[in-house]
Design an enzyme around this catalytic site. Structure first.
Site, PDB file in Angstrom:
ATOM      1  N   SER A  68       0.837  -1.199   0.000  1.00 25.96           N
ATOM      2  CA  SER A  68       0.000   0.000   0.000  1.00 25.96           C
ATOM      3  C   SER A  68       0.874   1.252   0.000  1.00 25.96           C
ATOM      4  O   SER A  68       1.986   1.247   0.549  1.00 25.96           O
ATOM      5  CB  SER A  68      -0.846  -0.017   1.279  1.00 25.96           C
ATOM      6  OG  SER A  68      -1.471   1.218   1.485  1.00 25.96           O
TER       7      SER A  68
ATOM      8  N   TYR B 118      -2.259  -0.986  10.912  1.00 26.33           N
ATOM      9  CA  TYR B 118      -2.451  -1.520   9.557  1.00 26.33           C
ATOM     10  C   TYR B 118      -1.245  -1.184   8.680  1.00 26.33           C
ATOM     11  O   TYR B 118      -0.672  -2.053   8.016  1.00 26.33           O
ATOM     12  CB  TYR B 118      -3.736  -0.956   8.925  1.00 26.33           C
ATOM     13  CG  TYR B 118      -3.807  -1.224   7.446  1.00 26.33           C
ATOM     14  CD1 TYR B 118      -4.062  -2.502   6.966  1.00 26.33           C
ATOM     15  CD2 TYR B 118      -3.575  -0.206   6.512  1.00 26.33           C
ATOM     16  CE1 TYR B 118      -4.090  -2.760   5.601  1.00 26.33           C
ATOM     17  CE2 TYR B 118      -3.602  -0.457   5.155  1.00 26.33           C
ATOM     18  CZ  TYR B 118      -3.857  -1.736   4.692  1.00 26.33           C
ATOM     19  OH  TYR B 118      -3.860  -1.993   3.345  1.00 26.33           O
TER      20      TYR B 118
ATOM     21  N   LYS C 254       1.836  -3.654   6.744  1.00 26.09           N
ATOM     22  CA  LYS C 254       2.295  -3.653   5.340  1.00 26.09           C
ATOM     23  C   LYS C 254       3.805  -3.407   5.290  1.00 26.09           C
ATOM     24  O   LYS C 254       4.533  -4.061   4.543  1.00 26.09           O
ATOM     25  CB  LYS C 254       1.555  -2.575   4.536  1.00 26.09           C
ATOM     26  CG  LYS C 254       0.070  -2.851   4.358  1.00 26.09           C
ATOM     27  CD  LYS C 254      -0.170  -4.108   3.543  1.00 26.09           C
ATOM     28  CE  LYS C 254      -1.638  -4.450   3.424  1.00 26.09           C
ATOM     29  NZ  LYS C 254      -1.883  -5.788   2.874  1.00 26.09           N
TER      30      LYS C 254
HETATM   31  P1  NAD Z   1     -11.043  -7.003   1.008  1.00 28.02           P
HETATM   32  O1  NAD Z   1     -11.281  -6.986   2.484  1.00 28.02           O
HETATM   33  O2  NAD Z   1     -12.191  -6.799   0.107  1.00 28.02           O
HETATM   34  O3  NAD Z   1     -10.319  -8.370   0.600  1.00 28.02           O
HETATM   35  C1  NAD Z   1      -9.483  -9.088   1.469  1.00 28.02           C
HETATM   36  C2  NAD Z   1      -9.960 -10.537   1.473  1.00 28.02           C
HETATM   37  O4  NAD Z   1      -9.118 -11.310   2.312  1.00 28.02           O
HETATM   38  C3  NAD Z   1     -11.385 -10.682   1.993  1.00 28.02           C
HETATM   39  O5  NAD Z   1     -12.126 -11.471   1.074  1.00 28.02           O
HETATM   40  C4  NAD Z   1     -11.214 -11.391   3.324  1.00 28.02           C
HETATM   41  O6  NAD Z   1     -12.320 -12.233   3.615  1.00 28.02           O
HETATM   42  C5  NAD Z   1      -9.936 -12.159   3.094  1.00 28.02           C
HETATM   43  N1  NAD Z   1      -9.138 -12.470   4.299  1.00 28.02           N
HETATM   44  C6  NAD Z   1      -8.695 -11.626   5.253  1.00 28.02           C
HETATM   45  N2  NAD Z   1      -7.942 -12.278   6.148  1.00 28.02           N
HETATM   46  C7  NAD Z   1      -7.879 -13.577   5.743  1.00 28.02           C
HETATM   47  C8  NAD Z   1      -7.239 -14.734   6.231  1.00 28.02           C
HETATM   48  N3  NAD Z   1      -6.499 -14.711   7.341  1.00 28.02           N
HETATM   49  N4  NAD Z   1      -7.391 -15.898   5.554  1.00 28.02           N
HETATM   50  C9  NAD Z   1      -8.155 -15.944   4.429  1.00 28.02           C
HETATM   51  N5  NAD Z   1      -8.785 -14.882   3.914  1.00 28.02           N
HETATM   52  C10 NAD Z   1      -8.643 -13.705   4.564  1.00 28.02           C
HETATM   53  O7  NAD Z   1      -9.903  -5.935   0.711  1.00 28.02           O
HETATM   54  P2  NAD Z   1      -9.338  -5.385  -0.673  1.00 28.02           P
HETATM   55  O8  NAD Z   1      -9.686  -3.949  -0.760  1.00 28.02           O
HETATM   56  O9  NAD Z   1      -9.698  -6.302  -1.774  1.00 28.02           O
HETATM   57  O10 NAD Z   1      -7.787  -5.470  -0.369  1.00 28.02           O
HETATM   58  C11 NAD Z   1      -7.004  -6.578  -0.731  1.00 28.02           C
HETATM   59  C12 NAD Z   1      -5.594  -6.381  -0.221  1.00 28.02           C
HETATM   60  O11 NAD Z   1      -5.082  -5.157  -0.750  1.00 28.02           O
HETATM   61  C13 NAD Z   1      -5.488  -6.257   1.295  1.00 28.02           C
HETATM   62  O12 NAD Z   1      -4.299  -6.890   1.711  1.00 28.02           O
HETATM   63  C14 NAD Z   1      -5.387  -4.767   1.522  1.00 28.02           C
HETATM   64  O13 NAD Z   1      -4.692  -4.438   2.694  1.00 28.02           O
HETATM   65  C15 NAD Z   1      -4.595  -4.336   0.295  1.00 28.02           C
HETATM   66  N6  NAD Z   1      -4.812  -2.918  -0.060  1.00 28.02           N
HETATM   67  C16 NAD Z   1      -6.076  -2.457  -0.260  1.00 28.02           C
HETATM   68  C17 NAD Z   1      -6.280  -1.118  -0.575  1.00 28.02           C
HETATM   69  C18 NAD Z   1      -7.660  -0.558  -0.744  1.00 28.02           C
HETATM   70  O14 NAD Z   1      -7.813   0.660  -0.669  1.00 28.02           O
HETATM   71  N7  NAD Z   1      -8.675  -1.365  -0.988  1.00 28.02           N
HETATM   72  C19 NAD Z   1      -5.171  -0.269  -0.715  1.00 28.02           C
HETATM   73  C20 NAD Z   1      -3.898  -0.787  -0.525  1.00 28.02           C
HETATM   74  C21 NAD Z   1      -3.729  -2.127  -0.194  1.00 28.02           C
HETATM   75  C1  WQD Z   2      -9.603   9.561   0.501  1.00 33.74           C
HETATM   76  C2  WQD Z   2      -9.824  11.061   0.709  1.00 33.74           C
HETATM   77  C3  WQD Z   2     -10.167  11.639   3.018  1.00 33.74           C
HETATM   78  C4  WQD Z   2     -13.980   9.504   3.443  1.00 33.74           C
HETATM   79  C5  WQD Z   2      -6.978   4.678   2.706  1.00 33.74           C
HETATM   80  C6  WQD Z   2      -5.931   4.032   3.578  1.00 33.74           C
HETATM   81  C7  WQD Z   2      -4.779   3.591   2.732  1.00 33.74           C
HETATM   82  C8  WQD Z   2      -5.256   2.724   1.559  1.00 33.74           C
HETATM   83  C9  WQD Z   2      -6.366   3.349   0.808  1.00 33.74           C
HETATM   84  C10 WQD Z   2      -5.115   0.446   2.189  1.00 33.74           C
HETATM   85  C11 WQD Z   2      -9.093  11.617   1.941  1.00 33.74           C
HETATM   86  C12 WQD Z   2     -11.415  11.930   2.204  1.00 33.74           C
HETATM   87  C13 WQD Z   2     -12.801  10.034   2.957  1.00 33.74           C
HETATM   88  C14 WQD Z   2     -15.047  10.390   3.779  1.00 33.74           C
HETATM   89  C15 WQD Z   2     -13.688  12.238   3.071  1.00 33.74           C
HETATM   90  N1  WQD Z   2      -5.791   1.466   2.015  1.00 33.74           N
HETATM   91  N2  WQD Z   2     -12.653  11.379   2.775  1.00 33.74           N
HETATM   92  N3  WQD Z   2     -14.853  11.729   3.573  1.00 33.74           N
HETATM   93  O1  WQD Z   2      -7.284   7.688   3.460  1.00 33.74           O
HETATM   94  O2  WQD Z   2      -6.352   8.063   1.117  1.00 33.74           O
HETATM   95  O3  WQD Z   2      -6.396   5.794   2.060  1.00 33.74           O
HETATM   96  O4  WQD Z   2      -7.396   3.746   1.717  1.00 33.74           O
HETATM   97  O5  WQD Z   2      -3.930   0.288   2.143  1.00 33.74           O
HETATM   98  O6  WQD Z   2      -3.933   2.895   3.570  1.00 33.74           O
HETATM   99  O7  WQD Z   2      -5.495   4.965   4.549  1.00 33.74           O
HETATM  100  O8  WQD Z   2      -8.516   6.816   1.405  1.00 33.74           O
HETATM  101  O9  WQD Z   2     -10.862   6.776   0.671  1.00 33.74           O
HETATM  102  O10 WQD Z   2     -10.363   6.901   3.143  1.00 33.74           O
HETATM  103  O11 WQD Z   2      -9.894   8.878   1.707  1.00 33.74           O
HETATM  104  O12 WQD Z   2     -13.551  13.449   2.920  1.00 33.74           O
HETATM  105  O13 WQD Z   2     -16.110   9.978   4.245  1.00 33.74           O
HETATM  106  O14 WQD Z   2     -11.216  11.275   0.978  1.00 33.74           O
HETATM  107  O15 WQD Z   2      -9.976  12.611   4.006  1.00 33.74           O
HETATM  108  O16 WQD Z   2      -8.689  12.920   1.617  1.00 33.74           O
HETATM  109  P1  WQD Z   2      -7.107   7.214   2.083  1.00 33.74           P
HETATM  110  P2  WQD Z   2      -9.985   7.274   1.755  1.00 33.74           P
END
Ligand code: NAD
Ligand code: WQD
Length: 338
Positions: free
Chosen positions: A124, A149, A153
């Protein structure tokens, strides 16, 4: 090649399964459904017209993982499984360290024993230190995370690079996602958060469908053109395609490398609200409120390394992201819960 997708029923995982199947890969999913529904996998198969194999269970369950590697000829693993809610990680740090770190440790141990050493990890942009200049390059400083969190990562990246350093047969990609939004254009799969959404786009779509009254915009006094926070929003289908490129990359290289998956363009919260309202013809009521603790003003990627080495670039526009997010929400007002 068969790819094991941990967390494949989730938001990014399900979109990646579609792209893998459409690119000729066999797909095996392991997911404990702690934040998803198996219905997403039915829809992946419906979209692609192809079957995948699903094991419901926890990646920390070593016995289950050994069985999966015994029963399938796996060439590469994409490791999405993990908990991802920043605020919840502050409340429940142990759960986050246990889930996110132990899943990776168990997985890499079983992979090593099975002789499968190609791994793609969901990292991330949160691993980057807040003090960096924009845009963020893979060489920008990491660490100084503001929540458990983010530390999971950061620590996982460290663990994986140490494993790859110790045994040169490993090939790993650490994919640093920026802000994934959007949904598959079929409207059949998308993001389905449980409870009140933490992230911006699901909140907006729930306001649009009438499940929430109005959006709180966290902070209107940032040093940005309109005062609201700026992020690098990337369409989840572009992101999913980045994983297909990374799978290929792991078959041609060894070592452990980080890649930014972002577009390189920053948009403000109000850009998102206004674009969503314009392309979908739906007003989004909002009010500017206090800043959210831990938020930075601006965060966007330099995606040049991914373009050069993975041959991957994000192609979809902000209008595509807003249109596709809305199509998913409109056709599935209660997500997979319907
Ligand atoms: P998500 O929660 O939709 O998907 C994660 C999946 O992993 C879920 O289906 C959950 O049931 C499963 N899971 C969690 N722990 C588990 C375990 N111990 N064993 C088996 N299954 C398990 O999330 P996402 O948005 O699809 O994110 C996927 C990955 O990408 C995550 O690692 C998340 O941290 C990373 N990520 C997401 C974002 C984002 O903004 N969505 C940004 C950066 C990184
Ligand atoms: C985006 C922008 C908020 C909600 C997060 C995690 C990051 C990554 C992606 C996993 C910001 C603003 C949000 C709301 C708002 N995940 N906002 N009202 O914070 O950039 O990133 O998700 O790795 O680790 O921190 O994403 O979608 O929460 O926010 O104004 O109700 O929207 O302040 O500027 P963020 P976000």
């Amino acid at each position: 090649m068969n790819v094991l997708v941990t967390g494949g029923a989730g938001y990014i995982g399900s979109h990646t399964c579609v792209e893998l199947l459409e690119n000729g890969c066999g797909v095996i999913v392991v997911d404990n459904l702690c934040n998803s529904s198996a219905g997403s996998l039915d829809r992946v198969q419906e979209i692609t017209g192809q079957a995948l194999k699903f094991y419901q269970g926890d990646v920390r369950d070593e016995k289950l993982l050994r069985k999966i590697f015994r029963e399938n000829h796996i060439g590469c693993v994409i490791h999405f499984a993990g908990r991802k809610a920043v605020g919840e990680s502050v409340e429940k740090p142990w759960e986050y360290y246990d889930n996110n770190l132990n899943a990776t440790l168990t997985l890499t141990k079983v992979m090593e024993d099975a002789g499968v050493r190609n791994l793609i990890f969901s990292s991330s942009a949160t691993v980057y230190a807040a003090a960096n200049e924009m845009p963020l390059k893979e060489t920008s400083a990491t660490g100084c995370c503001t929540n458990p969190y983010g530390w999971t990562k950061y620590m996982t990246e460290q663990i994986l690079s140490d494993i790859a350093f110790a045994d040169k047969r490993w090939s790993m990609c650490l994919l640093r996602y920026f802000n994934p939004i959007g949904a598959h254009e079929s409207g059949r799969i998308g993001e389905d958060p449980r409870g009140i959404p933490n992230n911006l786009m699901p909140y907006i779509t729930q306001v649009a469908i009438g499940r929430r009254e109005k959006l709180s915009v966290y902070g209107g006094d940032y040093p940005t053109p309109d005062g609201t926070g700026v992020r690098d929003y990337i369409h989840v289908v572009d992101l999913a395609k980045g994983h297909v490129a990374a799978v290929k990359y792991t078959t041609e290289h060894t070592g452990c490398e980080a890649f930014n998956l972002g577009t390189g363009t920053g948009y403000s919260v109000l850009d998102i609200v206004n674009t969503f309202a314009a392309v979908n013809q739906i007003p989004i009521p909002y009010q500017i409120t206090a800043r959210r603790p831990g938020d930075v003003a601006v965060c966007y990627a330099d995606p040049a390394k991914s373009a050069e080495k993975l041959g991957w670039r994000a192609e979809k526009t902000l209008a595509d992201m807003c249109r596709d997010s809305w199509r998913w929400q409109r056709r599935n007002p209660m997500g997979y819960g319907e």
